[in-house]
Design an enzyme around this catalytic site. Structure first.
Site, PDB file in Angstrom:
ATOM      1  N   GLY A  18       0.621   5.705   0.972  1.00 60.79           N
ATOM      2  CA  GLY A  18      -0.129   6.839   1.463  1.00 60.79           C
ATOM      3  C   GLY A  18       0.670   8.116   1.324  1.00 60.79           C
ATOM      4  O   GLY A  18       1.713   8.150   0.661  1.00 60.79           O
ATOM      5  N   GLY A  19       0.190   9.162   1.969  1.00 61.81           N
ATOM      6  CA  GLY A  19       0.835  10.458   1.825  1.00 61.81           C
ATOM      7  C   GLY A  19       2.189  10.552   2.485  1.00 61.81           C
ATOM      8  O   GLY A  19       3.013  11.381   2.102  1.00 61.81           O
ATOM      9  N   GLY A  52       0.827  -1.195   0.000  1.00 66.96           N
ATOM     10  CA  GLY A  52       0.000   0.000   0.000  1.00 66.96           C
ATOM     11  C   GLY A  52       0.861   1.243   0.000  1.00 66.96           C
ATOM     12  O   GLY A  52       2.074   1.179   0.228  1.00 66.96           O
ATOM     13  N   ASP A  65      -6.697   8.655  16.208  1.00 67.08           N
ATOM     14  CA  ASP A  65      -7.149   8.456  14.824  1.00 67.08           C
ATOM     15  C   ASP A  65      -7.765   7.075  14.645  1.00 67.08           C
ATOM     16  O   ASP A  65      -7.541   6.412  13.633  1.00 67.08           O
ATOM     17  CB  ASP A  65      -5.983   8.654  13.850  1.00 67.08           C
TER      18      ASP A  65
END
Length: 439
Positions: free
Chosen positions: A24-25, A22, A137
């Site tokens: 992500g940012g 994966g 989160d």
């Protein structure tokens, strides 16, 4: 899972990197394997962020928190080097499907599965809080459904608790899953995670955060009442995670305690097979010697080696994709293999999220926010208010401005880019406010 790109590294410490799990940012997660054959999820920071000290500090906190609380209800830490040229950490590889993907693909969970989920996540929060942290989160994308039960991942914005039990106020988190105190930027403690747990369980029952549907058709009165208690506005009125775990625990039957639906169990088994047979790496491209990039002064165009691959307009207005949905988190990479397969394989396709937060004791008569020349004006705005806009990944690529009018009172604003503060301010007695910056 995807094959390695030709630009991907092939090792991190003692782990060989075999495939992309994966992206992500902040980082890419790889399937890795040690010399002894141990599978690992290797999270490595993007090269273009490795020089940013704030990102490095966040990564160190994530490593420390994962090491402290990982294992039974989180990914166990295997190794890490947060001070490497590209910081990385390796945790156990968890064949799993995220709660977000499971509900989106297969629908809300049945009652027994919701009970297993609630009890497991409550126990996970108990351990996280006992270790001195607040997750901040917890949401469906950060919950993995494994064959052994739920696991909590992604400690990217974890807060270390102060002597009073709270962490400093920050609006970082995911819209639709933050507690009221976290959303307002007030100090948040363990009850904030309990509120997020209630939102996450509501998603498991209905397919949306609170307000998006009714869980009555999925769970019984007792568990529905427990979820409602998690969502109480007053932090002191929310239940303790340990008590909630006992309250939500499914009856002991001697069977599979996780009770995941067959479709989810099949997906977990598929990932086990994929872990044993990862996709082949893409072939490396032949090296092409290129001249040093030349910036034409005043032209606003970057030309690299004479190749017409594209242009970068400097300082001009750029596009934005508008506001994100309720489960769209500010960018952070999951620390496990169940990251969305739709993540872009190339760094050039990444974006960041710029978020405006405005709080105060008045109602704004008007509010205008501008990102890269695109303005949106709102009237009669009730506070607290916030919105999010996708911006280009390159630092300095977005210019923002916020203006507001109101009757006499106190108003505060924060501008956050990928959970990092980019601007803030407050004033009492004024009837207008304005600020601008570049992110």
């Amino acid at each position: 899972m995807r094959g390695l790109e030709h630009t991907d590294p092939r090792e991190a410490g003692r782990f060989r990197l075999l495939a992309r799990a994966g992206s992500g940012g902040m980082a890419v997660v790889y399937l890795g394997r040690s010399a002894g054959g141990r599978a690992a999820a290797v999270k490595m920071m993007h090269a273009d962020l490795a020089g940013d000290q704030e990102h490095r500090a966040r990564f160190r906190r994530e490593v420390a928190a994962t090491r402290a609380v990982g294992g039974l209800y989180g990914p166990g830490m295997l190794d890490a080097d947060p001070d490497a040229p590209r910081p990385w950490m390796a945790t156990e590889f968890l064949p799993a499907v995220s709660l977000r993907d499971a509900v989106r693909r297969f629908g809300p969970l049945p009652a027994d599965a919701v009970r297993s989920l609630a009890a497991g996540l409550a126990e996970a929060l108990t351990l996280i809080h006992r270790a001195g942290y607040v997750h901040l989160d917890l949401k469906p994308a950060n919950v993995l459904l494994t064959a052994d039960g739920p696991r909590v991942i992604d400690f990217g914005i974890v807060g270390e608790r102060r002597p009073d039990g709270t962490v400093p106020g920050t609006p970082a988190g995911s819209r639709g899953y933050m507690s009221p105190e976290q959303e307002a930027g007030a100090p948040a403690g363990p009850p904030s995670d309990v509120y997020s747990l209630g939102c996450t369980l509501t998603f498991a029952c209905t397919g949306g955060p609170p307000g998006g549907g009714s869980p009555e058709a999925v769970i019984g009165d007792d568990l529905r009442a427990a979820i409602a208690d998690c969502l109480r506005p007053d932090p002191a009125a929310r239940p303790d995670p340990a008590g909630l775990a006992a309250r939500a625990a499914p009856p002991v039957t001697g069977g599979d305690r996780t009770a995941w639906p067959p479709q989810i169990a099949s997906e977990i088994h598929r990932q086990v097979a994929e872990m044993e047979n990862p996709p082949a790496a893409r072939p490396r491209l032949a090296r092409v010697r290129m001249r040093r990039p030349v910036l034409l002064s005043g032209a606003g165009v970057l030309i690299a080696g004479g190749l017409a691959a594209g242009v970068l307009v400097l300082g001009g207005p750029g596009p934005s994709s508008g506001e994100t949905g309720p489960d769209r988190a500010p960018r952070s990479s999951p620390a496990g293999p169940a990251s969305s397969a739709s993540a872009s394989p190339s760094a050039t396709a990444r974006t960041r999220v710029l978020e405006f937060y405005v709080t105060g004791n008045v109602r704004l008569t008007s509010l205008t926010y501008t990102v890269n020349g695109k303005s949106t004006t709102l009237k009669n705005v009730k506070l607290p208010w916030r919105t999010a806009v996708d911006i280009p990944a390159d630092p300095g690529s977005a210019k923002w401005r916020i203006k507001y009018r109101h009757k006499e009172g106190e108003v505060s604003y924060r501008v956050v880019v990928d959970r990092i503060m980019n601007g803030w301010g407050s004033a009492s007695g004024n009837t207008t406010g304005e600020s601008h910056g570049t992110s």
